[in-house]
Design an enzyme around this catalytic site. Sequence first.
Site: not given
Length: 785
Positions: A236, A232-234
């Site tokens: 997300a 995941s993006d941080w």
Amino acid sequence: MAEGPIQSLSMRSLSTEQKAALTSGADFWHTESCAPLGLPAIMLTDGPHGLRKQTGSTDMLGLGSSVPSTCFPPAVGLGSSWDVDLIHRVGAALGAEASIEGVAVLLGPAINIKRSPLCGRNFEYISEDPLVAGTLGAAMVEGIQSRAVGACVKHFAANNQETDRMRVSADVDPRALHEIYLRAFEQVVRRAEPWMVMCSYNRINGVPASQDHWLLTDLLRGQWGFDRVVVSDWGAVSDRVASLSAGLDLEMPGTAGRTDAQILAALASGTLDEETLDSAAARVVTLLRRAAVGAGEVSGPLDVDAHHRLAREAAARSIVLLRNEVQRSETTGDEGALLPLRPDARIAVIGAFAEQPRYQGAGSSRINPTRLDTALAEIRALASGEVSYSPGFRLTPESVGPAEELRRDAAEAASQAEVAVVFLGLGDDAESEGLDRTGIDLSADQLALLDDVLAANPNTVVVLSTGAVVALPFADRVPAILEAWLGGQAGGGGVADVLFGRVNPSGRLTETIPKRLADSPAYLDFPGEHGHVRYGEGIFVGYRWYDARELEVAFPFGHGLSYTTFSYGQASAALDEDGNITVRLPVTDTGAVAGREVVQAYVSLPGSAVQCPPRELKGFVVVEAEPGQTVEAEMLIRREDLAYWDLRIDRWRVEAGTYRIDVAASSRDIRSSVEVVCPTATRPSPSTGIRPSANSWPTRWPVRPSRRRWPARWRGSPAPGISCPPGPWRRWRGASRCAPCSLSGATPSHPRRSTSSSCWPTDRRASSHGTLLFPAIQDSQTRIR
């Protein structure tokens, strides 16, 4: 790497709790370790144009301190080099620095498409064109991973703005999604095999990317064959169980066990299949093993000087010479192009950016450089004549001096010099992660300064320091313009090298510079409203839009000048048994100095059955030549790159027909053309299906039928009893009339060769802007995304 018997056996030694823990981070930058298998935790950290390894407090906005590392030019600059070898070498240098610092995965490159010039993060992205973004992104991944450090390509997918980026739904039709926004990711995944893919924050047609099973599993794994870690993006992930079920393996940062407990609860209740957890944990274990094998591949200490030299080379190669007109020297009386400058010329350097460089953007990619060159110091180091300096404008309200006085001093200095070099650009607050721009104009005080300098000395060079395109209302009044982008820590040296001709500029635009913001494709649909942004321009992004509408632009996609000139010979094309096309042509350096030329191949299919841009980039190559030397430029156009996404069958299709290949110096500077016949259409294997959704775009958008005329080959005599366009439509679908007539029950009575939009086959109801209903052909096997 597919799961094998040994790995399967290893997974059985882990408890359910241990497997759940593996699928989320231990802290902000580290994964969990796997003690039963003897695998230590690994560190992931930000890139993509440098190493941002934080040493104190952790954050994702570039606020905390980080170890010194080489700040190479961001993607806006590196991409403008069009140089696969250079970008591979920069990637290898980044991988080496990561290895020395014990970092296992570098979070980059970012290959999202530059849909709008207003996107605040465009400085991190490569191009408005998916072929350029995919080719150069793959080179960066291969370079990083050549040092046994993983690359993490991001942000997957349709992350093209910062406004409301955590929630906004990118409502994009399937053809544009596949042809524009996914194509670069597919190229990188298939050709470079990155260790990780990072999902984006946004939703796509209503579904969060982190929870999109079609995106993360059906497409990425099922069609593209990606078998590595999706992270995941941080921050997300909003639903850990839904994300895991969709195909997201690793949530970052860690949640101190909170979401691990959610996974265990879902397993206990039966709402999560344990096999799903096993697969995700196995991929994370494979990542840990891969990192353990590569740990310490490069030993320190870092050769700071060598990497700084590479950064300077990259900065110079990234610079685009937009304009270089002939001027008359008042000193010698000679006429010639204003650039390159004579070392002994009297030069007035003007503009605060010359002394206080803008060399990178703000946000998670902010690097702590090992050193920092300024253009002023590097110009003085190369010049033998007098070099004066005037700031000209204030970068901050606290800067010393009233604006009018600064402009007056700068104009006076310009009047005393042979050449004025004016540095203009965007401030730190204009381009940042988390914020989009509101316009593309330079500040009024900078434009006023330029007016005053031009009045004092027409021999003026403008050097732009920007992370995205800006309006250039002065372009026809300034004899020489350099777009230096954000040049990284050695950008000042790169600018000086180009100004004095130590480096012959060879950069080319990877995005169009429009005359006005209002001309840009997404102008009416950016940044959206009420949590949705409609991609109303469809496939017509960047130069595809400007060329299709025949809009005047400041400088076209692919444009860039040199201190030499090149002539192109006649192109030839050969089709191989796999349907790939090899294009060759001679290129001659007809000037007085050696140079590099970016040769570009654009493809079109006259009479195509679908709406297409006038031409699309399908190949490019950089060639080098000495004065008078002729070299052969060779480009491979892959058959799959000729395909369009066929909405009727939900898969790629290559049309049969005679393709035109334009070999060019830009999208609007065609030098040679050749035709090649593709004898048969292809129907690649179908997609794995489309997720039905109440929020999907077809239920919301109005129909906008195409008003284009029927292709000439379909305008023959009508079939008996009807006047609707005959041929392929009935043959493919067994229809005896066009869709509107079939739906209404009316007897067709349209005149032959009619351009009316009131009657057209359902299959053609595929405007890149409009709703796709397909009532005459839709069944359980034909679904719409």
